[in-house]
Design a protein around this motif. Structure first.
Motif, mmCIF file in Angstrom:
data_model
loop_
_atom_site.group_PDB
_atom_site.id
_atom_site.type_symbol
_atom_site.label_atom_id
_atom_site.label_comp_id
_atom_site.label_asym_id
_atom_site.label_seq_id
_atom_site.Cartn_x
_atom_site.Cartn_y
_atom_site.Cartn_z
ATOM 1 N N GLY A 329 0.805 -1.217 0.000
ATOM 2 C CA GLY A 329 0.000 0.000 0.000
ATOM 3 C C GLY A 329 0.834 1.261 0.000
ATOM 4 O O GLY A 329 0.347 2.345 0.304
ATOM 5 N N LEU A 330 2.128 1.137 -0.327
ATOM 6 C CA LEU A 330 3.004 2.308 -0.319
ATOM 7 C C LEU A 330 2.938 3.064 -1.635
ATOM 8 O O LEU A 330 3.326 4.217 -1.718
ATOM 9 C CB LEU A 330 4.458 1.879 -0.045
ATOM 10 N N LEU A 331 2.492 2.374 -2.672
ATOM 11 C CA LEU A 331 2.423 3.005 -3.988
ATOM 12 C C LEU A 331 1.094 2.628 -4.630
ATOM 13 O O LEU A 331 0.759 1.442 -4.705
ATOM 14 C CB LEU A 331 3.586 2.505 -4.865
ATOM 15 N N SER A 332 0.367 3.631 -5.064
ATOM 16 C CA SER A 332 -0.854 3.324 -5.812
ATOM 17 C C SER A 332 -0.451 2.927 -7.223
ATOM 18 O O SER A 332 0.410 3.573 -7.831
ATOM 19 C CB SER A 332 -1.763 4.542 -5.874
ATOM 20 N N PRO A 333 -1.062 1.871 -7.769
ATOM 21 C CA PRO A 333 -0.737 1.515 -9.157
ATOM 22 C C PRO A 333 -0.890 2.702 -10.100
ATOM 23 O O PRO A 333 -0.142 2.832 -11.074
ATOM 24 C CB PRO A 333 -1.738 0.410 -9.471
ATOM 25 N N ALA A 334 -1.839 3.589 -9.782
ATOM 26 C CA ALA A 334 -2.065 4.747 -10.659
ATOM 27 C C ALA A 334 -0.819 5.628 -10.731
ATOM 28 O O ALA A 334 -0.609 6.344 -11.707
ATOM 29 C CB ALA A 334 -3.252 5.563 -10.157
ATOM 30 N N ALA A 335 0.029 5.570 -9.686
ATOM 31 C CA ALA A 335 1.219 6.415 -9.648
ATOM 32 C C ALA A 335 2.448 5.704 -10.205
ATOM 33 O O ALA A 335 3.523 6.291 -10.280
ATOM 34 C CB ALA A 335 1.492 6.858 -8.211
ATOM 35 N N ALA A 361 -3.525 -4.841 -12.084
ATOM 36 C CA ALA A 361 -4.477 -5.280 -13.106
ATOM 37 C C ALA A 361 -5.798 -4.538 -12.950
ATOM 38 O O ALA A 361 -6.431 -4.159 -13.936
ATOM 39 C CB ALA A 361 -4.697 -6.787 -13.011
ATOM 40 N N ALA A 362 -6.210 -4.309 -11.711
ATOM 41 C CA ALA A 362 -7.461 -3.584 -11.468
ATOM 42 C C ALA A 362 -7.376 -2.182 -12.058
ATOM 43 O O ALA A 362 -8.288 -1.729 -12.749
ATOM 44 C CB ALA A 362 -7.744 -3.510 -9.969
ATOM 45 N N TYR A 363 -6.265 -1.494 -11.785
ATOM 46 C CA TYR A 363 -6.135 -0.120 -12.277
ATOM 47 C C TYR A 363 -5.995 -0.087 -13.785
ATOM 48 O O TYR A 363 -6.469 0.829 -14.442
ATOM 49 C CB TYR A 363 -4.931 0.575 -11.620
ATOM 50 N N HIS A 364 -5.300 -1.091 -14.331
ATOM 51 C CA HIS A 364 -5.125 -1.080 -15.775
ATOM 52 C C HIS A 364 -6.437 -1.390 -16.475
ATOM 53 O O HIS A 364 -6.831 -0.734 -17.425
ATOM 54 C CB HIS A 364 -4.057 -2.080 -16.196
ATOM 55 N N ARG A 365 -7.118 -2.415 -15.966
ATOM 56 C CA ARG A 365 -8.316 -2.873 -16.652
ATOM 57 C C ARG A 365 -9.478 -1.909 -16.478
ATOM 58 O O ARG A 365 -10.245 -1.677 -17.406
ATOM 59 C CB ARG A 365 -8.682 -4.256 -16.107
ATOM 60 N N HIS A 366 -9.626 -1.361 -15.288
ATOM 61 C CA HIS A 366 -10.811 -0.541 -15.006
ATOM 62 C C HIS A 366 -10.445 0.930 -14.860
ATOM 63 O O HIS A 366 -11.057 1.656 -14.103
ATOM 64 C CB HIS A 366 -11.485 -1.011 -13.719
ATOM 65 N N ARG A 367 -9.398 1.364 -15.569
ATOM 66 C CA ARG A 367 -8.939 2.729 -15.314
ATOM 67 C C ARG A 367 -10.051 3.735 -15.598
ATOM 68 O O ARG A 367 -10.828 3.569 -16.543
ATOM 69 C CB ARG A 367 -7.692 3.041 -16.131
ATOM 70 N N PRO A 368 -10.118 4.752 -14.737
ATOM 71 C CA PRO A 368 -11.218 5.708 -14.890
ATOM 72 C C PRO A 368 -11.014 6.622 -16.084
ATOM 73 O O PRO A 368 -9.932 6.692 -16.654
ATOM 74 C CB PRO A 368 -11.179 6.506 -13.590
ATOM 75 N N VAL A 369 -12.088 7.294 -16.447
ATOM 76 C CA VAL A 369 -12.054 8.207 -17.573
ATOM 77 C C VAL A 369 -12.528 9.570 -17.091
ATOM 78 O O VAL A 369 -13.525 9.644 -16.385
ATOM 79 C CB VAL A 369 -12.995 7.721 -18.691
ATOM 80 N N PRO A 370 -11.901 10.700 -17.438
ATOM 81 C CA PRO A 370 -10.638 10.716 -18.156
ATOM 82 C C PRO A 370 -9.511 10.153 -17.296
ATOM 83 O O PRO A 370 -9.596 10.170 -16.087
ATOM 84 C CB PRO A 370 -10.425 12.204 -18.446
ATOM 85 N N LEU A 371 -8.498 9.662 -17.951
ATOM 86 C CA LEU A 371 -7.470 8.911 -17.252
ATOM 87 C C LEU A 371 -6.898 9.724 -16.097
ATOM 88 O O LEU A 371 -6.545 10.882 -16.239
ATOM 89 C CB LEU A 371 -6.362 8.524 -18.226
ATOM 90 N N GLY A 372 -6.814 9.071 -14.958
ATOM 91 C CA GLY A 372 -6.158 9.691 -13.817
ATOM 92 C C GLY A 372 -7.039 10.658 -13.043
ATOM 93 O O GLY A 372 -6.608 11.223 -12.057
ATOM 94 N N ARG A 373 -8.290 10.864 -13.456
ATOM 95 C CA ARG A 373 -9.131 11.810 -12.727
ATOM 96 C C ARG A 373 -9.339 11.336 -11.288
ATOM 97 O O ARG A 373 -9.610 10.181 -11.012
ATOM 98 C CB ARG A 373 -10.496 11.907 -13.410
ATOM 99 N N ARG A 374 -9.190 12.223 -10.360
ATOM 100 C CA ARG A 374 -9.480 11.913 -8.968
ATOM 101 C C ARG A 374 -10.372 13.010 -8.427
ATOM 102 O O ARG A 374 -10.310 14.146 -8.891
ATOM 103 C CB ARG A 374 -8.186 11.858 -8.139
ATOM 104 N N PRO A 375 -11.194 12.701 -7.456
ATOM 105 C CA PRO A 375 -12.091 13.724 -6.925
ATOM 106 C C PRO A 375 -11.314 14.852 -6.241
ATOM 107 O O PRO A 375 -10.237 14.626 -5.748
ATOM 108 C CB PRO A 375 -12.941 12.970 -5.916
#
Lengths: 375, 365
Positions: A329-335, A361-375
């Motif tokens: 949990g030290l690195l988010s796959p998104a990063a 795999a979760a982040y790659h397969r279900h990546r949000p749109v637009p890519l990398g958007r976070r609240p």
């Protein structure tokens, strides 16, 4: 039969999201332990729907990801042995080992079969006595009971041609190590844990969790895998945090009893003993896994085929792969700079990109749109 | 070409020996036309046994003047631009809930033609048989193929049979090439922003039913393959003169893969909107084995990209066909995220729908 629709109901999800938002007053970091939970969180877009104060980090609960390379290499060599049939769960087929994966071994003539239950391997051993049948038995407390039943059944049937390559691991020691290490490293604490619901269906939550909650001052909420389950777990965890409590709580009561499943636990207890075992990416964890009891060592694939051992340490992981950080949990796959670039499901740099429970795999397969958007 | 043909006359005689080893009940050959109960290597040798197989099994099942003519190939008179498709069918088990490899070979082929905007007219079939296959099984599969072809208005005009050694095949492989007459040009390059995405029915039935049957898992009540000829429904859209941009059947890789492929090929964004239609029994079975129904194959469904002003009429036309009775609108072509397909949840979270990597694998726990 209908058992998931109401747990993915948008209105129910919306209601829980609103209640969580109303409860949160400051930032909290919460770790969900199981990769199945990670996938559901990412797949259903919960990261984008939760209030921004809630920071979710992903835990080590991916059995495929933590299986040591040495085990995978031994499995690959077993598979290539002309007299051996290797039985495995489906998602182990594509995990890169020291020199290729099991699909590759199959392409080179290895007899590799996918089983849905370890008992399938026992049936095969009965049906084909001329071959040795090896079961690649990996996973957490969830899969250990069926491996134990398979070994006991083989013993009862007097089968000499079934062996198990067991690499079962236990969750609580990994959590203790992870929480302690993060604290020492000053990596930023984890304020709360969502315990893996399915592990708790077997183990219950009276054993190791109260001590873990007390020692590290974190709420531990037993949580399921559907969006509504996850939001219920998060709501319970947030409520505890906001009230300054750190207790063990069950938010998955439809599946988990406090004592777990005594029959399953007893089966594991009869066949296995607790042992220090290596976790891929985390190193050897004291009491972190299971080993066959002496009465059953004749079923140990490593003992039956000692010459098939791979190198004790696998080859160095690809230096670009940061799976160890992801698993803690030290690195988010998104990063991760390699996600979706050098590292894809077709060419994974590490196990978390392969497994259906891997965070990458979760982040790659279900990546949000637009890519990398976070609240 | 599409003249109605009577079903094959029932053949008398019950002198066939039951093939007890065969799991499929009541499938013994109606006449004892061969002393063999199983396919032997000699059936593929080109000699008397091959001839027997053709004359007594394939020809009666297919009832095709082109086959009767016994040329080395078939001469066809087709009108307009011709569409061609080819496909090899391999499925285990050979007979599955809702169909078999024979009917599947016809449905898969005619559907591919329809997706090209073409009316199916003729097909050729190459059978690769495994030594040891019960001839009764073969006859059942070939008859099923003949019936499916007649129902679809296509004739089997040429064929071939080869036999491979025992252990070198899964009983029967069927390679089919199909020909049709093009009604209208459709394709991914015609897709435009604003187009609506229509789906002919719930997804995932075929792949789920076959997987459960293959693994010997209990089949939920009512779960059968969706294998069917969708060409009448698909071609009805073209015949009505609607602005149909693209047709595609979600076979291997399922609906998600079709969306991802068409987004990439068209260069536009394709957004699907949840909830997508999945039967509860399919959803539950997929849940149990850890598969995503959006990635599971269908063999009797299709997606139509239609101009927005024609979408309502298109849905009405589709729903008039039994194979598309519950056809819903499932998405839209958008200007955002060009080349990428997405799924928007009911709460508005939008995520990428990616191509499947490798074969779907059941997971550990």
């Amino acid at each position: 039969m209908k058992y998931v629709a109401e747990l993915r109901d948008p209105a129910a999800m919306r209601g829980l999201l609103d209640r969580i938002a109303a409860r949160v007053t400051r930032p909290w970091t919460i770790m969900e332990i199981c990769g199945g939970q990670t996938h559901a969180i990412v797949e259903h877009g919960l990261l984008d729907l939760l209030p921004p104060e809630l920071h979710l980090v992903h835990g080590p609960g991916c059995p495929v990801c933590v299986t040591p390379v040495a085990v995978l290499e031994r499995a690959r060599r077993l598979a290539l042995h002309p007299a051996v049939t290797l039985h495995t769960f489906g998602d182990m087929l594509r995990v890169p080992g020291a020199a290729g994966d099991l699909l590759d071994a199959r392409a080179h003539g290895g007899d590799v079969r996918v089983v849905l239950s370890p008992l399938d391997a026992v049936r095969a051993a009965q049906a084909e006595p001329e071959r040795t049948h090896a079961l690649l038995a990996v996973g957490f407390e969830t899969t250990a009971p069926t491996t134990a039943l398979a070994v006991e059944l083989a013993a009862r049937l007097g089968l000499e041609n079934l062996v198990v390559l067991a690499s079962h691991v236990r969750v609580p020691p990994a959590l203790a190590q992870l929480l302690g290490r993060r604290r020492e490293d000053g990596a930023g604490g984890i304020d709360g844990l969502l315990a893996a619901g399915h592990v708790c269906t077997v183990e219950g939550f009276e054993g190791a969790y109260p001590e873990l909650a007390a020692r590290f001052g974190v709420p531990v909420v037993v949580t399921g895998f559907e969006p509504v389950d996850l939001l219920r777990g998060l709501l319970a965890c947030v409520a505890q945090l906001e009230e300054g409590r750190a207790e063990v709580e069950n938010a998955y009561a439809r599946a988990v009893r406090p004592e777990g499943n005594p029959h399953a636990r007893a089966a594991v207890e009869r066949v296995f003993e607790i042992a220090d075992v290596p976790w891929r990416g985390l190193g050897v964890l004291p009491a972190g896994g299971l080993a066959l009891r002496p009465a059953f060592t004749r079923f140990d694939a490593a003992a039956r085929f000692p010459d098939l051992a791979g190198p004790a340490e696998g080859p160095a992981e690809d230096p670009r792969c940061r799976a160890a950080e992801v698993l803690q949990g030290l690195l988010s796959p998104a990063a991760c700079p390699e996600l979706g670039r050098a590292c894809t499901p077709e060419h994974p740099l590490g196990a978390p990109m392969v497994s259906t429970e891997g965070a990458c795999a979760a982040y790659h397969r279900h990546r949000p749109v637009p890519l990398g958007r976070r609240p | 070409m599409s003249d109605e043909r009577p079903p094959p006359a029932p053949r008398g005689g019950d002198g066939a020996e039951a093939v007890s080893a065969d799991p499929m009940e009541g499938l013994s050959c109606p006449v004892p036309w061969s002393r063999y109960e199983r396919v032997t290597l000699a059936h593929g040798g080109g000699g008397r046994l091959t001839r027997q197989l053709v004359d007594q099994l394939f020809k009666p099942a297919f009832e095709s003047p082109e086959l009767e003519a016994e040329l080395d190939g078939a001469r066809l008179a087709l009108g307009g631009p011709v569409a061609v498709t080819t496909d090899a069918f391999t499925v285990r088990p050979l007979v599955f809930p809702g169909g078999d490899i024979g009917s599947l070979a016809v449905h898969g082929s005619v559907n591919d033609l329809a997706m090209c905007g073409a009316r199916p007219r003729a097909l050729t079939a190459s059978f690769v048989l495994e030594e040891g296959l019960p001839l009764a099984t073969l006859e059942r599969l070939v008859r099923s193929m003949g019936e499916a072809a007649r129902a679809a208005g296509v004739r089997v005009v040429a064929g071939d049979t080869k036999v491979v050694e025992r252990g070198k095949g899964d009983g029967v492989y069927i390679a089919v090439t199909a020909l049709g007459e093009t009604l209208a040009e459709v394709g991914p390059d015609r897709i435009e922003v604003g187009d609506r995405v229509l789906l002919s029915g719930p997804v995932g039935d075929h792949g789920t039913a076959v997987l459960l049957a293959r693994e010997g898992l209990p089949l939920p009540e009512g779960l059968v393959s969706d294998s069917a000829d969708v060409s009448p429904a698909a071609l009805a859209l073209l015949e009505a003169g609607l602005a149909v941009r693209c047709l595609r059947d979600p076979t291997r890789g399922g609906l998600a893969t079709v969306a991802a492929e068409l987004a990439a090929k068209s260069g536009h964004g394709v957004r699907l909107d949840a909830p997508l239609p999945v039967r509860p029994e399919v959803a539950d079975a997929c849940e149990l084995v850890g598969l995503d129904p959006l990635y599971v194959a269908c063999e009797g469904r299709f997606v139509a990209f239609v101009a927005p002003e024609d979408a309502e009429r298109a849905l009405a036309i589709l729903r008039a066909h039994e194979v598309a009775r519950g056809a819903p609108l499932v998405g839209e072509v958008v200007g955002e995220h060009p080349g990428v397909a997405t799924l928007r949840s009911e709460l508005g979270a939008e995520r990428v729908l990616d191509l499947l990597s490798g074969e779907p694998l059941p997971r550990i726990c």
